[in-house]
Write an enzyme that holds these catalytic residues in place. Structure first.
Site, PDB file in Angstrom:
ATOM      1  N   ASP A 126      47.451 162.334 -16.177  1.00 20.37           N
ATOM      2  CA  ASP A 126      48.160 162.540 -14.925  1.00 20.37           C
ATOM      3  C   ASP A 126      49.084 161.368 -14.604  1.00 20.37           C
ATOM      4  O   ASP A 126      48.813 160.224 -14.971  1.00 20.37           O
ATOM      5  CB  ASP A 126      47.172 162.678 -13.764  1.00 20.37           C
ATOM      6  CG  ASP A 126      46.383 163.968 -13.795  1.00 20.37           C
ATOM      7  OD1 ASP A 126      46.494 164.728 -14.783  1.00 20.37           O
ATOM      8  OD2 ASP A 126      45.635 164.224 -12.831  1.00 20.37           O
ATOM      9  N   HIS A 143      44.800 158.842 -16.874  1.00 22.06           N
ATOM     10  CA  HIS A 143      46.086 158.620 -16.198  1.00 22.06           C
ATOM     11  C   HIS A 143      46.966 157.715 -17.061  1.00 22.06           C
ATOM     12  O   HIS A 143      46.519 156.629 -17.461  1.00 22.06           O
ATOM     13  CB  HIS A 143      45.884 157.964 -14.831  1.00 22.06           C
ATOM     14  CG  HIS A 143      45.158 158.837 -13.854  1.00 22.06           C
ATOM     15  ND1 HIS A 143      43.795 159.008 -13.888  1.00 22.06           N
ATOM     16  CD2 HIS A 143      45.619 159.603 -12.819  1.00 22.06           C
ATOM     17  CE1 HIS A 143      43.442 159.844 -12.922  1.00 22.06           C
ATOM     18  NE2 HIS A 143      44.525 160.213 -12.259  1.00 22.06           N
TER      19      HIS A 143
END
Length: 204
Positions: free
Chosen positions: A29, A174
């Site tokens: 992400d 992430h």
């Protein structure tokens, strides 16, 4: 994620079915950014792994060459809204417009008949989830590495990720500056651990 929350959002995908050989679905992400995404791509390549990148549209706009690198290496681009906004603090109309703005950029790089969306922070309302069903498959997760949380040590993130993983898990990393310290430690060790156990790593 509590079972009650999953029941409230039956249209969201939380985990994939278990398969043989066992398969994991690594997701990333908040990118793409040149400082972190290439590290992720290089690490995935070392293990023959494929992943799904939930991209912030504004990062795609600013770093299209990194987004193109994701596509060139056989991974999937997916939507994380254009401005990384919360579904709890914006109107449905505003949120859907932000999603559409991000999707327009992604479609130029990698069109797909059924786009994927992960709501930033996992924050989404029931009406918003229903509104999104017409255009996107909403992807949640069953393993959150907490790589972005600097109150966790890298070793704690790794132990947490490994202990909660099951065949078919959708795992959240992430590719962001905030997560860099933990992600760069955890990702290669996580991949090595499960590769040794015969797992494969696929895109959604």
């Amino acid at each position: 994620m509590p079972a009650l929350v999953r029941r409230l959002f039956p249209g969201c995908l939380w985990q994939m079915p278990a398969t043989s050989p066992p398969t994991l679905y690594l997701t990333f992400d908040d990118g793409p950014i040149p400082e972190e995404t290439p590290f992720v791509l290089d690490t995935l390549a070392q293990f023959g792994a494929k992943g799904t990148f939930f991209c912030v549209g504004d990062n795609v706009r600013r770093h299209p060459e990194v987004a193109r690198q994701i596509v060139a290496q056989g991974h999937r681009l997916a939507n994380h809204t254009f401005h990384h906004i919360s579904g709890w603090s914006h109107s449905n109309a505003h949120y859907l417009q932000d999603v559409a703005e991000c999707q327009a950029l992604l479609n130029e790089l990698q069109p797909h008949p059924r786009p994927l969306l992960r709501p930033p922070y996992g924050r989404i309302t029931i009406p918003l989830a229903r509104a999104l069903e017409a255009s996107h498959q909403v992807i949640m997760w069953d393993v959150l590495t907490y790589d972005y949380d600097r109150s966790y040590s890298a070793e704690e993130c790794l132990r947490n990720a490994i202990s909660n993983t099951r065949p078919g898990s959708i795992v959240v990393f992430h590719d962001s500056l905030k997560a860099s310290r933990n992600m760069r430690f955890v990702l290669p060790r996580y991949l090595a651990h499960f590769a040794e156990q015969g797992y494969q790593f696929a895109q959604l």
